[in-house]
Motif scaffolding. Structure first.
Motif, PDB file in Angstrom:
ATOM      1  N   ILE A  42     -43.125   7.124 -17.493  1.00 53.34           N
ATOM      2  CA  ILE A  42     -43.861   7.402 -16.240  1.00 53.34           C
ATOM      3  C   ILE A  42     -43.145   6.741 -15.056  1.00 53.34           C
ATOM      4  N   THR A  43     -42.704   5.509 -15.249  1.00 47.67           N
ATOM      5  CA  THR A  43     -42.059   4.764 -14.151  1.00 47.67           C
ATOM      6  C   THR A  43     -40.757   5.438 -13.717  1.00 47.67           C
ATOM      7  N   MET A  44     -40.054   6.009 -14.660  1.00 50.33           N
ATOM      8  CA  MET A  44     -38.780   6.670 -14.319  1.00 50.33           C
ATOM      9  C   MET A  44     -38.991   7.846 -13.363  1.00 50.33           C
ATOM     10  N   LYS A  45     -40.221   8.391 -13.349  1.00 55.25           N
ATOM     11  CA  LYS A  45     -40.478   9.556 -12.475  1.00 55.25           C
ATOM     12  C   LYS A  45     -40.880   9.140 -11.057  1.00 55.25           C
ATOM     13  N   GLN A  46     -41.127   7.846 -10.838  1.00 61.28           N
ATOM     14  CA  GLN A  46     -41.523   7.378  -9.502  1.00 61.28           C
ATOM     15  C   GLN A  46     -40.311   7.384  -8.569  1.00 61.28           C
ATOM     16  N   ARG A  47     -40.537   7.857  -7.334  1.00 59.84           N
ATOM     17  CA  ARG A  47     -39.443   7.860  -6.353  1.00 59.84           C
ATOM     18  C   ARG A  47     -38.895   6.451  -6.105  1.00 59.84           C
ATOM     19  N   SER A  48     -39.820   5.468  -6.087  1.00 56.47           N
ATOM     20  CA  SER A  48     -39.420   4.099  -5.739  1.00 56.47           C
ATOM     21  C   SER A  48     -38.430   3.522  -6.758  1.00 56.47           C
ATOM     22  N   THR A  49     -38.467   4.042  -7.989  1.00 57.66           N
ATOM     23  CA  THR A  49     -37.554   3.526  -9.015  1.00 57.66           C
ATOM     24  C   THR A  49     -36.096   3.769  -8.603  1.00 57.66           C
ATOM     25  N   ALA A  50     -35.867   4.894  -7.937  1.00 56.18           N
ATOM     26  CA  ALA A  50     -34.499   5.241  -7.512  1.00 56.18           C
ATOM     27  C   ALA A  50     -34.002   4.343  -6.379  1.00 56.18           C
ATOM     28  N   SER A  51     -34.928   3.639  -5.698  1.00 57.55           N
ATOM     29  CA  SER A  51     -34.510   2.762  -4.593  1.00 57.55           C
ATOM     30  C   SER A  51     -34.114   1.373  -5.067  1.00 57.55           C
ATOM     31  N   ASN A  52     -34.304   1.118  -6.360  1.00 53.78           N
ATOM     32  CA  ASN A  52     -33.998  -0.233  -6.842  1.00 53.78           C
ATOM     33  C   ASN A  52     -32.513  -0.543  -6.668  1.00 53.78           C
ATOM     34  N   VAL A  82     -31.707   1.872 -12.691  1.00 50.88           N
ATOM     35  CA  VAL A  82     -32.674   1.566 -13.753  1.00 50.88           C
ATOM     36  C   VAL A  82     -32.663   2.660 -14.813  1.00 50.88           C
ATOM     37  N   GLU A  83     -32.616   2.255 -16.079  1.00 48.77           N
ATOM     38  CA  GLU A  83     -32.795   3.172 -17.214  1.00 48.77           C
ATOM     39  C   GLU A  83     -34.158   2.883 -17.836  1.00 48.77           C
ATOM     40  N   ALA A  84     -34.678   3.847 -18.584  1.00 53.01           N
ATOM     41  CA  ALA A  84     -35.961   3.627 -19.253  1.00 53.01           C
ATOM     42  C   ALA A  84     -35.902   2.384 -20.146  1.00 53.01           C
ATOM     43  N   LYS A 140     -52.180 -12.258 -19.201  1.00 49.42           N
ATOM     44  CA  LYS A 140     -51.484 -10.958 -19.195  1.00 49.42           C
ATOM     45  C   LYS A 140     -52.215  -9.982 -20.116  1.00 49.42           C
ATOM     46  N   PRO A 141     -52.104  -8.695 -19.831  1.00 46.50           N
ATOM     47  CA  PRO A 141     -52.700  -7.722 -20.752  1.00 46.50           C
ATOM     48  C   PRO A 141     -51.825  -7.573 -21.998  1.00 46.50           C
ATOM     49  N   HIS A 142     -52.434  -7.137 -23.090  1.00 50.19           N
ATOM     50  CA  HIS A 142     -51.637  -6.865 -24.295  1.00 50.19           C
ATOM     51  C   HIS A 142     -51.130  -5.422 -24.230  1.00 50.19           C
ATOM     52  N   ILE A 143     -49.854  -5.265 -24.465  1.00 54.65           N
ATOM     53  CA  ILE A 143     -49.270  -3.911 -24.426  1.00 54.65           C
ATOM     54  C   ILE A 143     -48.533  -3.656 -25.734  1.00 54.65           C
ATOM     55  N   THR A 144     -48.808  -2.533 -26.355  1.00 51.50           N
ATOM     56  CA  THR A 144     -48.113  -2.201 -27.606  1.00 51.50           C
ATOM     57  C   THR A 144     -46.737  -1.606 -27.292  1.00 51.50           C
ATOM     58  N   ASP A 145     -45.878  -1.550 -28.313  1.00 55.00           N
ATOM     59  CA  ASP A 145     -44.541  -0.968 -28.134  1.00 55.00           C
ATOM     60  C   ASP A 145     -44.633   0.500 -27.721  1.00 55.00           C
ATOM     61  N   GLU A 146     -45.586   1.186 -28.320  1.00 56.28           N
ATOM     62  CA  GLU A 146     -45.748   2.607 -28.008  1.00 56.28           C
ATOM     63  C   GLU A 146     -46.140   2.782 -26.532  1.00 56.28           C
ATOM     64  N   GLU A 147     -47.072   1.932 -26.068  1.00 56.13           N
ATOM     65  CA  GLU A 147     -47.490   1.993 -24.650  1.00 56.13           C
ATOM     66  C   GLU A 147     -46.307   1.723 -23.729  1.00 56.13           C
ATOM     67  N   THR A 148     -45.503   0.732 -24.107  1.00 54.59           N
ATOM     68  CA  THR A 148     -44.359   0.366 -23.268  1.00 54.59           C
ATOM     69  C   THR A 148     -43.437   1.571 -23.059  1.00 54.59           C
ATOM     70  N   GLU A 149     -43.256   2.339 -24.104  1.00 47.86           N
ATOM     71  CA  GLU A 149     -42.371   3.520 -23.974  1.00 47.86           C
ATOM     72  C   GLU A 149     -42.977   4.579 -23.052  1.00 47.86           C
ATOM     73  N   ILE A 150     -44.291   4.747 -23.158  1.00 47.14           N
ATOM     74  CA  ILE A 150     -44.963   5.707 -22.258  1.00 47.14           C
ATOM     75  C   ILE A 150     -44.835   5.218 -20.816  1.00 47.14           C
ATOM     76  N   PHE A 151     -45.073   3.917 -20.608  1.00 46.82           N
ATOM     77  CA  PHE A 151     -45.009   3.351 -19.245  1.00 46.82           C
ATOM     78  C   PHE A 151     -43.611   3.536 -18.661  1.00 46.82           C
ATOM     79  N   ALA A 152     -42.602   3.347 -19.489  1.00 50.23           N
ATOM     80  CA  ALA A 152     -41.215   3.481 -18.996  1.00 50.23           C
ATOM     81  C   ALA A 152     -40.954   4.915 -18.549  1.00 50.23           C
TER      82      ALA A 152
END
Ligand SMILES: [Fe+2]
Length: 364
Positions: A338-348, A352-354, A324-336
């Motif tokens: 970005i993911t919240m803005k994806q249309r597909s997230t709303a289809s889950n 989903v919350e950040a 697995k890649p190493h991900i820092t806490d700060e990166e995780t927050e950025i990723f969350a």
């Protein structure tokens, strides 16, 4: 019961399918642009089969082979110019997901003077050129979907466009073309195809017919799981994986993907993790997150896979996919975010919350 079902792509599946059905290409015109990446089109034999078919029919062609992994809108623009230059009548995409997705953008831009970023409006004044798709991996399913997924450097993620006119008109699926894939590409792409079946099944947008197709795909992945763990791709496994990937394409054409793809794009964009592997590394956490909202369906998935628990399945995926890649806490927050803005997230299936994304990515 209420649903829509659209699958306009004519599929030819099986060994020798290009040679045996080459007459299908005759109706699309007299000039073709072949869109490919670097090597798999040549190595697999798909390019030479298509070239022979075109020559046999007296169809002229040029090859645009500049599609990179995770293609950008700029590449698609260059392909559109290449198609205009030769006055192409149709586009043939050969390769993995990247060339097939690029081919769809090229087909639109070949006949529309628009900025590639306008592709995301999904509104094209002129109908895209007909698209023919020849996959050389068994994962994307792009040969039977309308979606073209391009890298958005402005948004630091990947995002799809596509409408009913960007479905390929014809897809030739020959398992022989997937034989030259090395093990890691076979495994990563197989997990992507499985992810399409799984996410379509667990999507809020799932439909009765898409569920039938998804369950068939999930059960086929289950029958290939031990071969993937043993790293022995033999017998009819390649054929099964290509069939599963087509089923996954049929499924997401109806349902789209979910938060799993949205999360995975971060690992691909920021950590260079291949797309299928990115989904696979997050899959066990995704299943656990959704379980309270999809108990019966998740239990069906585990049964069809032939595993007892989500953790048992997660262990098998980990052994197939590697580190697995190493991900820092700060990166995780950025990723969350970005993911919240994806249309597909709303289809889950589960809202989903950040904070949920942060948790899934931390527990990966
Ligand atoms: Fe995918």
């Amino acid at each position: 019961m209420q649903f829509k079902y659209l699958m306009p792509t004519k599929v030819f599946f099986g060994r020798g399918s290009v040679r045996e059905n080459s007459s299908e290409l005759a109706s699309f015109g007299k000039k073709a642009l072949i869109v490919t990446g670097g090597s798999s089109a040549k190595l697999s034999g798909a390019l030479s089969d298509i070239a022979a078919a075109l020559e046999g029919l007296g169809i002229e062609y040029s090859v645009f082979d500049k599609v990179e992994n995770n293609p950008s809108p700029e590449t698609v623009k260059a392909g559109g110019e290449a198609a205009k230059d030769i006055k192409a009548d149709f586009i043939i995409g050969i390769g993995g997901g990247s060339p097939l997705d690029a081919a769809k953008g090229v087909a639109v831009l070949a006949v529309n003077d628009m900025d590639p970023m306008e592709l995301y409006t999904n509104s094209f004044r002129n109908k895209p050129l007909p698209i023919v798709a020849v996959p050389t991996t068994a994962g994307t399913g792009s040969e039977v979907t309308p979606y073209s997924i391009l890298t958005r450097n402005d948004l630091k993620t990947k995002m799809s466009f596509g409408n009913a006119d960007t479905f390929p008109k014809v897809a030739f699926l020959d398992p022989a073309y997937t034989e030259t894939m090395p093990f890691n590409v076979t495994a990563n792409t197989a997990v992507d195809a499985f992810s399409h079946c799984l996410e379509g099944y667990l999507s809020k947008r799932s439909t009765p017919p898409s569920d039938v197709l998804a369950k068939e795909g999930i059960s086929i992945f289950g029958s290939c799981l031990d071969a993937l763990v043993r790293r022995e791709i033999e017998g009819d496994t390649r054929e099964k994986l290509l069939y599963m990937s087509m089923l996954g394409g049929f499924v997401i054409s109806q349902t789209g993907t979910t938060v799993l793809h949205g999360m995975g794009y971060n690992l691909t964009y920021f950590k260079d993790v291949p797309h299928g592997k990115a989904n696979g590394l997050l899959m066990a956490e995704y299943l656990k997150f959704n379980y309270p909202y999809a108990k019966e369906k998740t239990d069906n998935v585990l049964r069809l896979l032939g595993v007892e628990t989500i953790d048992e399945f997660g262990g098998k995926l980990a052994s197939i996919l590697g580190e697995k890649p190493h991900i820092t806490d700060e990166e995780t927050e950025i990723f969350a975010s970005i993911t919240m803005k994806q249309r597909s997230t709303a289809s889950n299936i589960r809202p989903v919350e950040a904070s949920d994304i942060i948790k899934m990515m931390r527990n990966m």
